[in-house]
Design an enzyme around this catalytic site. Structure first.
Site, short mmCIF file in Angstrom:
data_model
loop_
_atom_site.label_atom_id
_atom_site.label_comp_id
_atom_site.label_asym_id
_atom_site.label_seq_id
_atom_site.Cartn_x
_atom_site.Cartn_y
_atom_site.Cartn_z
N ARG A 1 52.17 -65.70 57.44
CA ARG A 1 51.06 -65.27 56.60
C ARG A 1 50.80 -66.18 55.41
O ARG A 1 49.87 -65.94 54.64
CB ARG A 1 51.27 -63.83 56.16
CG ARG A 1 51.29 -62.90 57.36
CD ARG A 1 51.19 -61.44 57.01
NE ARG A 1 51.36 -60.69 58.24
CZ ARG A 1 52.55 -60.38 58.78
NH1 ARG A 1 53.68 -60.73 58.16
NH2 ARG A 1 52.63 -59.74 59.92
N GLY B 1 62.56 -55.39 62.00
CA GLY B 1 63.12 -54.03 62.02
C GLY B 1 63.20 -53.47 63.43
O GLY B 1 64.11 -52.72 63.76
N TRP C 1 58.56 -57.23 55.31
CA TRP C 1 57.84 -58.34 55.94
C TRP C 1 56.48 -58.70 55.35
O TRP C 1 55.73 -59.47 55.96
CB TRP C 1 57.71 -58.09 57.44
CG TRP C 1 57.14 -56.76 57.84
CD1 TRP C 1 57.84 -55.61 58.07
CD2 TRP C 1 55.77 -56.44 58.06
NE1 TRP C 1 56.97 -54.59 58.42
CE2 TRP C 1 55.70 -55.07 58.43
CE3 TRP C 1 54.58 -57.16 57.99
CZ2 TRP C 1 54.50 -54.43 58.73
CZ3 TRP C 1 53.38 -56.51 58.29
CH2 TRP C 1 53.35 -55.16 58.65
N ASN D 1 59.89 -49.52 58.11
CA ASN D 1 60.39 -48.26 58.65
C ASN D 1 61.83 -48.39 59.15
O ASN D 1 62.29 -49.49 59.48
CB ASN D 1 59.48 -47.79 59.79
CG ASN D 1 59.52 -48.73 60.97
OD1 ASN D 1 59.00 -49.83 60.88
ND2 ASN D 1 60.15 -48.34 62.07
N ASP E 1 56.87 -45.00 62.39
CA ASP E 1 56.61 -46.42 62.13
C ASP E 1 55.71 -46.65 60.92
O ASP E 1 54.86 -47.53 60.92
CB ASP E 1 55.98 -47.08 63.39
CG ASP E 1 56.12 -48.60 63.35
OD1 ASP E 1 56.72 -49.14 62.40
OD2 ASP E 1 55.62 -49.25 64.28
N ASP F 1 55.79 -48.22 58.09
CA ASP F 1 56.20 -49.24 57.11
C ASP F 1 55.45 -49.04 55.79
O ASP F 1 54.24 -48.77 55.80
CB ASP F 1 55.82 -50.64 57.59
CG ASP F 1 56.55 -51.08 58.84
OD1 ASP F 1 57.60 -51.72 58.70
OD2 ASP F 1 56.04 -50.80 59.94
N ASN G 1 47.39 -51.65 56.85
CA ASN G 1 48.51 -52.42 57.36
C ASN G 1 48.61 -53.71 56.55
O ASN G 1 48.45 -53.69 55.34
CB ASN G 1 48.32 -52.65 58.86
CG ASN G 1 49.61 -52.91 59.61
OD1 ASN G 1 50.33 -53.84 59.30
ND2 ASN G 1 49.91 -52.07 60.59
N TRP H 1 41.49 -55.87 61.23
CA TRP H 1 42.74 -56.40 60.69
C TRP H 1 42.49 -57.36 59.53
O TRP H 1 43.41 -58.02 59.05
CB TRP H 1 43.53 -57.12 61.79
CG TRP H 1 44.06 -56.20 62.85
CD1 TRP H 1 43.58 -56.05 64.11
CD2 TRP H 1 45.19 -55.33 62.75
NE1 TRP H 1 44.32 -55.13 64.80
CE2 TRP H 1 45.33 -54.67 63.99
CE3 TRP H 1 46.09 -55.03 61.72
CZ2 TRP H 1 46.33 -53.74 64.25
CZ3 TRP H 1 47.10 -54.10 61.98
CH2 TRP H 1 47.20 -53.46 63.24
#
Lengths: 532, 532
Positions: free
Chosen positions: B131, B192, B241, B259, B302, B304, B388, B463
């Site tokens: 990223r 994870g 992350w 998570n 899940d 996170d 996200n 996204w």
């Protein structure tokens, strides 16, 4: 407050709603110049001009040219050499591995994709490229890298027929955009480097049945067969891997042919090797040869003559004449009478060490000191030629012929080699000659003399072609990935854009909703520009 | 006439001539807001605002925004999730397979590329994405998908040091942009889903020596260890992350954690599973935990909590307060006191079927009827969460917090599973729930209440992240590949551009030679826009 995406740019019209009901007729193809909003054939018109009559984008406003949309496809980009077609607002083009896309020319949104299942191993010399599709009625035609010609439904991308021209295992392959003439789909084979016997085929657009085949190498008993030593004609190459042009008045198609095989080793194919490195004039109904002109007899330097034959109606020595102009890979510009193939003029474009000139019959005066041998010779133009697949243009506004030139020299080595099926048949080797001048340039020529009117030097040699416009512009592309707009009259640079990708194609233009676009394919993308 | 390419756009300055001699100091990183021509960290500023103070591009001229250059890289595009940095006219970013590029921010021309040799097989859950990079002095830092942190010379791309954080064979991997704080490079591990024990690491920028490691799961004897049943802490996940934020005044870094593992099967890890799904406040000099806040204790969906913690200094109930705002994957927006982790406020963003609300202590009120079991439960938000990795923004102009939301529901199935090294540890399965509402939206929130000020509905779930600007704009991206400019105050759509590629990244802005650019990564390309 609740806001939504404006429907104007996500409107999900079905392709069936957009495709005009009458489809694309042979008449419309012949009169393509009357509908400049479309781009109906590889070169835009049958004449091979790669010129648009659109003039919304002009010398006085091109600085406001801006990208309007981008289309990207996924996959490892090899070379994106295609020119898209635009038919009534829908754009069609092939990309890597014979995928064909139909997209909305207004927005770049995809309608459908055709994916071909290709053999894992194919003896193709230069990547699985495709330079374009052809259109007729409600069909899109693709010539495939595995040696087939296929018809797709223009509304859905569904396969309608699939005709095998030759076995890809023996090197039969297509990389060109087909040319639709009347009711036939005309294609020329690639794969001269695999020692096939070249041909130009025509398939019935409706059924896929082969209508005729013209072998570019005459068989026993045919005129020209005597120009091949022994059995060398059987594997003599002479492919026909770029799209030809068509003159509806004389009803002849003009198609360039490639070099004889083996490329550098000519000792076992003595003779002129007809019709390699020629332009052939064929009757589209039956493939009958009307005339031919050979630019490079008995070539040993890979001087394909596949470049687009450009058709001009101009006064020659005071009288109107039907002309054919072509800038040849061998380093010379030629002017012919296209009704009979009569040689009118040749003009040297760049340094040519293989020939000292062209004689009055149009035959090269070979430099016998510089014929490739086993030690190798420095030959100019080199392997890639003075020009190549990048399209030239002719502008009826400036009356200039535009061509992208490559000044570079190679060492050509000749070595005996014999045909083996599916194996390349170079008959030697090549490499760029060190220390020799190397540059690229766009040149504007007077087609009646071959004299340079102006030259625009490029930073490197380029594989991008040209597009001239009624707005007085010439679009060209550089090796560094720039799309550049020049003043077509003076060569002055007026605008440029960095696409970020390698450019191996030629620009085109279309209009939709009254707006003119310029399109350039580059690496994994296709970018459409318009005035902002 | 001889014309040449204008030197202005092929000028071959060396990178060494362009890089300022003093380099990028820790002071400059702390005061990044003072040099809006640069984009010095993943979120643009330590506060995580992803807001530019540049205002050349404004609500009243954004319709003239046009692409200025495109950078394309070759290769099979997976997801291009990076935010580029710009340091004094040079742009740095990673693309697929941990390739790092340095390009001229004015033109898109490449200076260098770093290619990492990655293991052929790596247990990475979601592609070999990266990223972003971080910068300090004359160095560029990359956290690699094979579990290393590396320093590159910003002038050449040469590798300066390479530190292994953990063995990639056991799932240790990095996908985030590192965060430089003072003299350290801070990173959080991915993986994870492979049952590692999560951590946040700091490496000395000069030597690559690890300065500290903060395990997101406390070991025996440490506070919080009791929140894990038996040995479950050893493979409890809780990765970290996404890039955290930093408050120089309190000298604390804020980092979201992921998570617990197995994702859907919680029966053998009874307890809250600290510090999974939390934000942790760490001292950057030694990695010591100052406080933590857990959003989703004992998560089995899940959820996170890795989303960017956004730091705000606003009045809360009449008094200035140091706040931390975050929109959580679990479907709630949270406001905390960032000096001590005190819970101030939670607000439901979308349909949440796993919890009936958040109690006064910030703890979810679990819907015990909807805990995933072996038959599966329809859970909202679904696997990908209410939001996200796409970045939120905060604009000090509008005082609004912008977040991209995903309304979708999944079926989560819980099944017993035990840890095996290098194997994914989902503890069940998931699929999108059929027939449930699914849409994407950009929402503007009042961060002090969580109330929606406006919402811009997207055609699909997206996204792409957000960028707010001092010119009153909010840039967002749609699943269909559009970059869209909204009025940050009203949500009105002012401009859009079809990039043709999938967008998995967040926009950023910079200026060079007095010109403001907006940049969006999309598929294989990076496009830079400015006012024409």
């Amino acid at each position: 407050m609740l806001r939504c995406l404006s429907t104007s740019f996500i409107l999900l019209l079905t392709l069936a709603e957009l495709v005009s009901s009458d489809g694309l007729s042979p008449e419309r193809l012949r009169e393509a110049r009357r509908e400049p909003q479309n781009w109906l054939t590889y070169s835009g018109q049958y004449s091979g001009w790669r010129h648009t009559e659109l003039k919304q984008i002009r010398t006085d406003n091109v600085r406001r040219l801006a990208a309007q949309w981008i289309f990207q496809f996924k996959g490892i980009a090899h070379k994106f050499e295609a020119t898209p077609l635009v038919v009534d607002g829908i754009m069609y083009f092939p990309a890597l591995d014979n995928r064909v896309f139909a997209i909305d020319a207004r927005t770049g949104r995809q309608f459908w994709e055709y994916r071909r299942s290709l053999p894992e191993k194919m003896p193709v010399c230069c990547g699985t490229v495709s330079r374009g599709v052809a259109a007729l009625g409600d069909r899109i035609f693709l010539a495939t890298v595995d040696g087939h010609v296929v018809a797709l439904d223009s509304k859905t991308g569904n396969l309608l027929w699939d005709a095998e021209a030759g076995d890809v295992k023996d090197g039969h392959s297509f990389t060109l955009a087909p040319l639709v003439v009347n009711d036939k789909v005309v294609v020329g084979v690639s794969g001269g480097e695999f020692g096939l016997r070249g041909y130009i085929d025509a398939y019935q657009a409706d059924t896929g049945k082969r209508a005729w085949r013209f072998y570019t190498i005459p068989g026993p008993g045919e005129a020209g067969h005597e120009t091949w030593e022994g059995d060398s004609w059987k594997h003599g190459g002479a492919p026909a891997w770029l799209t030809g042009t068509y003159d509806p008045d004389s009803n002849l198609i003009y198609w360039g042919t490639g070099n004889p095989a083996p490329d550098f080793y000519g000792d076992e194919r003595e003779g002129d090797n007809l019709y390699s490195n020629s332009v052939v004039a064929l009757e589209p109904d039956n493939g009958k040869l009307k005339w031919h002109f050979q630019f490079t007899p008995h070539d040993v330097n890979d001087y394909d003559a596949t470049q687009i034959p450009v058709l001009l109606d101009l006064d020659w020595k005071g009288k109107p004449r039907k002309l054919l102009a072509t800038a040849n890979r061998n380093g010379f510009f030629y002017l012919l009478d296209r009704t009979n193939g009569e040689f009118l003029l040749a003009k040297q474009l760049l340094n040519t060490t293989w020939a000292n000139g062209i004689d009055r019959n149009g035959r090269p005066i070979i430099n016998t000191d510089n014929i490739p041998d086993e030690k190798g010779k420095v030959v100019c133009p080199g392997l890639y030629g003075a020009t190549n697949w990048m399209s030239p243009s002719y502008s009826p506004v400036t009356r200039l012929f535009y061509v992208v030139l490559r000044q570079e020299c190679f060492i050509h080595v000749s070595k005996p080699q014999h045909y083996e099926p599916g194996k390349s048949l170079w008959g030697g080797s090549n490499q760029e000659a060190p220390g020799m001048p190397r540059y690229g340039a766009v040149r504007a020529l007077d087609p009646l003399t071959g004299e340079s009117k102006w030259e625009f030097k490029l930073h490197s040699t380029s594989w991008g072609g040209t597009l001239s416009t009624a707005g007085g512009l010439l679009f060209v592309a550089s090796e560094e990935g720039y799309l550049i707009a020049l003043d077509a009259l003076t060569g002055e640079e007026l605008w440029h854009f960095r696409t970020g990708g390698g450019i191996y194609a030629s620009p085109m233009s279309f209009a939709v909703d009254g707006r003119q676009y310029i399109v350039i394919p580059c690496q994994n993308a296709l970018i459409a520009f318009a005035i902002t």
